[in-house]
Design an enzyme around this catalytic site. Sequence first.
Site, PDB file in Angstrom:
ATOM      1  N   ALA A  86       5.963 -26.918 -31.867  1.00  0.00           N
ATOM      2  CA  ALA A  86       6.481 -26.766 -30.581  1.00  0.00           C
ATOM      3  C   ALA A  86       7.315 -27.976 -30.179  1.00  0.00           C
ATOM      4  CB  ALA A  86       5.617 -26.398 -29.558  1.00  0.00           C
ATOM      5  N   SER A 114       0.485 -38.226 -30.583  1.00  0.00           N
ATOM      6  CA  SER A 114      -0.646 -38.870 -31.045  1.00  0.00           C
ATOM      7  C   SER A 114      -0.793 -38.983 -32.360  1.00  0.00           C
ATOM      8  CB  SER A 114      -1.909 -38.377 -30.201  1.00  0.00           C
ATOM      9  OG  SER A 114      -2.882 -38.835 -30.927  1.00  0.00           O
ATOM     10  N   LYS A 133      10.943 -13.161 -45.280  1.00  0.00           N
ATOM     11  CA  LYS A 133      10.063 -12.366 -44.559  1.00  0.00           C
ATOM     12  C   LYS A 133      11.181 -11.328 -44.031  1.00  0.00           C
ATOM     13  CE  LYS A 133       7.325 -11.530 -40.612  1.00  0.00           C
ATOM     14  NZ  LYS A 133       6.613 -12.136 -39.156  1.00  0.00           N
ATOM     15  N   VAL A 167      -1.097 -24.183 -38.495  1.00  0.00           N
ATOM     16  CA  VAL A 167      -0.931 -23.011 -39.042  1.00  0.00           C
ATOM     17  C   VAL A 167       0.212 -22.472 -38.395  1.00  0.00           C
ATOM     18  CG1 VAL A 167      -3.193 -22.329 -40.005  1.00  0.00           C
ATOM     19  CG2 VAL A 167      -2.903 -22.417 -37.424  1.00  0.00           C
TER      20      VAL A 167
HETATM   21  C1  LIG Z   1      -4.868 -18.698 -36.803  1.00  0.00           C
HETATM   22  C2  LIG Z   1      -3.529 -18.970 -36.238  1.00  0.00           C
HETATM   23  C3  LIG Z   1      -2.419 -18.543 -36.787  1.00  0.00           C
HETATM   24  C4  LIG Z   1      -1.220 -18.609 -36.486  1.00  0.00           C
HETATM   25  N1  LIG Z   1      -0.091 -17.950 -36.860  1.00  0.00           N
HETATM   26  C5  LIG Z   1       1.163 -17.876 -36.575  1.00  0.00           C
HETATM   27  C6  LIG Z   1       2.350 -17.287 -37.271  1.00  0.00           C
HETATM   28  O1  LIG Z   1       2.029 -16.620 -38.126  1.00  0.00           O
HETATM   29  N2  LIG Z   1       3.427 -17.170 -36.596  1.00  0.00           N
HETATM   30  C7  LIG Z   1       3.668 -18.126 -35.515  1.00  0.00           C
HETATM   31  O2  LIG Z   1       4.687 -17.936 -34.867  1.00  0.00           O
HETATM   32  N3  LIG Z   1       2.681 -18.886 -34.828  1.00  0.00           N
HETATM   33  C8  LIG Z   1       1.224 -18.801 -35.388  1.00  0.00           C
HETATM   34  N4  LIG Z   1       0.355 -19.425 -34.740  1.00  0.00           N
HETATM   35  C9  LIG Z   1       0.839 -20.251 -33.719  1.00  0.00           C
HETATM   36  C10 LIG Z   1       1.357 -21.750 -34.099  1.00  0.00           C
HETATM   37  O3  LIG Z   1       0.637 -22.197 -35.039  1.00  0.00           O
HETATM   38  C11 LIG Z   1       1.753 -22.495 -32.723  1.00  0.00           C
HETATM   39  O4  LIG Z   1       2.379 -22.042 -31.955  1.00  0.00           O
HETATM   40  C12 LIG Z   1       2.867 -23.701 -33.209  1.00  0.00           C
HETATM   41  O5  LIG Z   1       2.149 -24.284 -34.686  1.00  0.00           O
HETATM   42  C13 LIG Z   1       3.067 -24.685 -32.310  1.00  0.00           C
HETATM   43  O6  LIG Z   1       1.913 -25.484 -32.088  1.00  0.00           O
HETATM   44  P1  LIG Z   1       1.930 -26.600 -30.910  1.00  0.00           P
HETATM   45  O7  LIG Z   1       3.077 -27.583 -31.615  1.00  0.00           O
HETATM   46  O8  LIG Z   1       2.081 -25.865 -29.333  1.00  0.00           O
HETATM   47  O9  LIG Z   1       0.772 -27.246 -30.948  1.00  0.00           O
HETATM   48  P2  LIG Z   1       0.083 -28.352 -32.190  1.00  0.00           P
HETATM   49  O10 LIG Z   1       0.419 -27.880 -33.486  1.00  0.00           O
HETATM   50  O11 LIG Z   1      -1.468 -28.318 -31.833  1.00  0.00           O
HETATM   51  O12 LIG Z   1       0.630 -29.764 -31.752  1.00  0.00           O
HETATM   52  C14 LIG Z   1      -0.021 -30.542 -30.540  1.00  0.00           C
HETATM   53  C15 LIG Z   1       0.790 -31.887 -30.457  1.00  0.00           C
HETATM   54  O13 LIG Z   1       0.264 -32.455 -29.349  1.00  0.00           O
HETATM   55  C16 LIG Z   1      -0.132 -33.797 -29.837  1.00  0.00           C
HETATM   56  N5  LIG Z   1      -1.147 -34.331 -28.578  1.00  0.00           N
HETATM   57  C17 LIG Z   1      -2.126 -33.878 -28.073  1.00  0.00           C
HETATM   58  N6  LIG Z   1      -2.942 -34.642 -27.131  1.00  0.00           N
HETATM   59  C18 LIG Z   1      -1.868 -35.666 -27.135  1.00  0.00           C
HETATM   60  C19 LIG Z   1      -1.916 -37.027 -26.262  1.00  0.00           C
HETATM   61  N7  LIG Z   1      -3.112 -37.032 -25.333  1.00  0.00           N
HETATM   62  N8  LIG Z   1      -0.946 -37.711 -26.372  1.00  0.00           N
HETATM   63  C20 LIG Z   1       0.124 -37.570 -27.305  1.00  0.00           C
HETATM   64  N9  LIG Z   1       0.094 -36.265 -28.012  1.00  0.00           N
HETATM   65  C21 LIG Z   1      -1.032 -35.511 -27.981  1.00  0.00           C
HETATM   66  C22 LIG Z   1      -0.808 -33.797 -31.123  1.00  0.00           C
HETATM   67  O14 LIG Z   1      -0.835 -34.775 -31.609  1.00  0.00           O
HETATM   68  C23 LIG Z   1       0.099 -32.595 -31.502  1.00  0.00           C
HETATM   69  O15 LIG Z   1       1.293 -33.311 -32.088  1.00  0.00           O
HETATM   70  C24 LIG Z   1      -0.893 -19.341 -35.183  1.00  0.00           C
HETATM   71  C25 LIG Z   1      -1.725 -20.148 -34.659  1.00  0.00           C
HETATM   72  C26 LIG Z   1      -3.276 -19.824 -35.044  1.00  0.00           C
HETATM   73  C27 LIG Z   1      -4.293 -20.614 -34.472  1.00  0.00           C
END
Ligand SMILES: Cc1cc2nc3c(=O)[nH]c(=O)nc-3n(C[C@H](O)[C@H](O)[C@H](O)COP(=O)(O)OP(=O)(O)OC[C@H]3O[C@@H](n4cnc5c(N)ncnc54)[C@H](O)[C@@H]3O)c2cc1C
Length: 515
Positions: A16, A42, A81, A50
């Site tokens: 994201a 961080s 896909k 995933v």
């Molecule tokens: C089991 C599972 C299967 C999935 N399958 C799919 C799929 O097939 N297709 C799909 O579209 N999506 C899927 N998803 C969702 C997908 O993984 C997420 O939407 C996507 O990876 C985005 O994650 P994110 O970047 O929001 O969070 P994260 O990857 O968790 O990143 C969070 C970030 O925030 C940072 N952070 C946290 N706290 C702090 C802090 N205090 N200071 C600085 N940085 C901080 C961390 O270091 C990290 O860099 C799945 C999710 C799960 C759980």
Amino acid sequence: MDATVQHIVVVGGGSAGWIAACRLAAQAKRTGSGVRVTLVESSNVPTIGVGEGTWPTMRNTLAKIGIAETDFIRSCDAAFKQGARFVGWTDGSADDAYYHPLNPPAGATEIDLAPHWLHRPADDDADFASWVDYQATLCDAGLAPKTIVTPEYAGHANYAYHLDAGKFATLLRDHGVGTLGVDHVLGDVAHPHLADNGDIVSLELRDGRVLPGDLFVDCTGFAALLIGGVYDVPFRRCHDVLFADRAIAMQVPYDGEDDDITCHTVATAQDAGWIWDIGLWTRRGVGHVYSSAHISDDAAEAALRAYVGPRGDALSVRRIGIDGGHRERFWQNNCVAVGLSAGFIEPLEASALMLIEASMDAIADRLPRTRSAMEVVARQFNDTFRHHWQRIIEFLKLHYVITRRTDTDFWRDNRAAASIPDGLQERLDLWRYHSPAPQDFDHAREVFSWPSYQYVLHGMRFGSRYPRIDPGSAEAAMASRFVARNDRARAELVGRAPRHRDLLRAVREYGLQRV
Ligand SMILES: Cc1cc2nc3c(=O)[nH]c(=O)nc-3n(C[C@H](O)[C@H](O)[C@H](O)COP(=O)(O)OP(=O)(O)OC[C@H]3O[C@@H](n4cnc5c(N)ncnc54)[C@H](O)[C@@H]3O)c2cc1C
């Protein structure tokens, strides 16, 4: 004075965060707006790692960000896909399976083929997806949606990707920092400094550094550091509708270097959930999504291992909790939540990355120039994405509601009236007599539009009371023409489309034609 939005700070470096930073920086570069983008992440909090299934929207996103398709495929172990195959969802019998392809039905803007399919001749046993489109045939045959000379991001069939989420974030980071000028800061955000009106003025890191900004994008994953931690925006849970609250994931190597790579996601129904199976270039990603109220963790892992077979015996698994739901608001003051911080529900139909892309389209394309302009944009954003979340929940629930499975409590509970959203129930009452159509939806840009509903409903053989159309009518003649055109396209592509693994190998070796 009305402050201008000049500096955007993205917090979090998962998919994201890096999609957000790249999309904003690319837009600033394209328009010459002068807006600066900083991403802080961080090194102590890992990304979720995933999220391997995408939507066709990813092609647009990558193109807008300026990443070549060849580079993306090579860097992210990506595969193509063409949709999803749902196994065992309708009645659990041995041959129970249907496709939700990414192509719309033939003639979608001119005719609804569903009633014609329903009343097709008795000796025509084609399933809905195959009758109205050729993509299911490509999937069954392991054929790719394009050839090596098809231009980047184009195809002879609609397509998305399967990708390695960790490698994807790395590619975006390198491109964001190296090409788009994103300022990358490593550090743990400790707390914000707030103005009197509640806006975030700056973020203080644990090491004392301070990051000022005009707009803050919360991409901190499940931590939801700003939207939850600072603003305490309520979280709307949806466990009463979608029961899955756990996942166990495993990475499974191929047996041989030339094994087929499945060109669609396979979602196989289980006693208390379902198993995803996603083919990448180097391995498969397999995972069991389940309801802990209906099966123990150990039994869920045993089911996953049984699905994978002996090659999984020595492989470790990863357990992930799913707190299904979304924020009541996503944009609060000068902070907008994107990704897991905004919400998450079970990954059936893989909509999470698509929602990140849609959020960033909305933010980048309508970036408020000033703080006061943010109020309207934020209100529109909140209304739109509340609607999207509600519809996604309904669409996922559809897969569970129209099942005829009654073999476990999980499937029986899923059909309990109290667990079915009113809007979905209302449409189901309608769809017994009419096939889903554009007028059944009220938002101009529904994330799941009527073809998706048709593929699931007719794949699961729901709705058999559609009016018969006179076989001698002009409408029936038009339907026949589209079906014949579809059959011709199928025959032509089966002879021409490359084997999926062969195309991926060629892309890695020679690259796709650049547009
Ligand atoms: C089991 C599972 C299967 C999935 N399958 C799919 C799929 O097939 N297709 C799909 O579209 N999506 C899927 N998803 C969702 C997908 O993984 C997420 O939407 C996507 O990876 C985005 O994650 P994110 O970047 O929001 O969070 P994260 O990857 O968790 O990143 C969070 C970030 O925030 C940072 N952070 C946290 N706290 C702090 C802090 N205090 N200071 C600085 N940085 C901080 C961390 O270091 C990290 O860099 C799945 C999710 C799960 C759980």
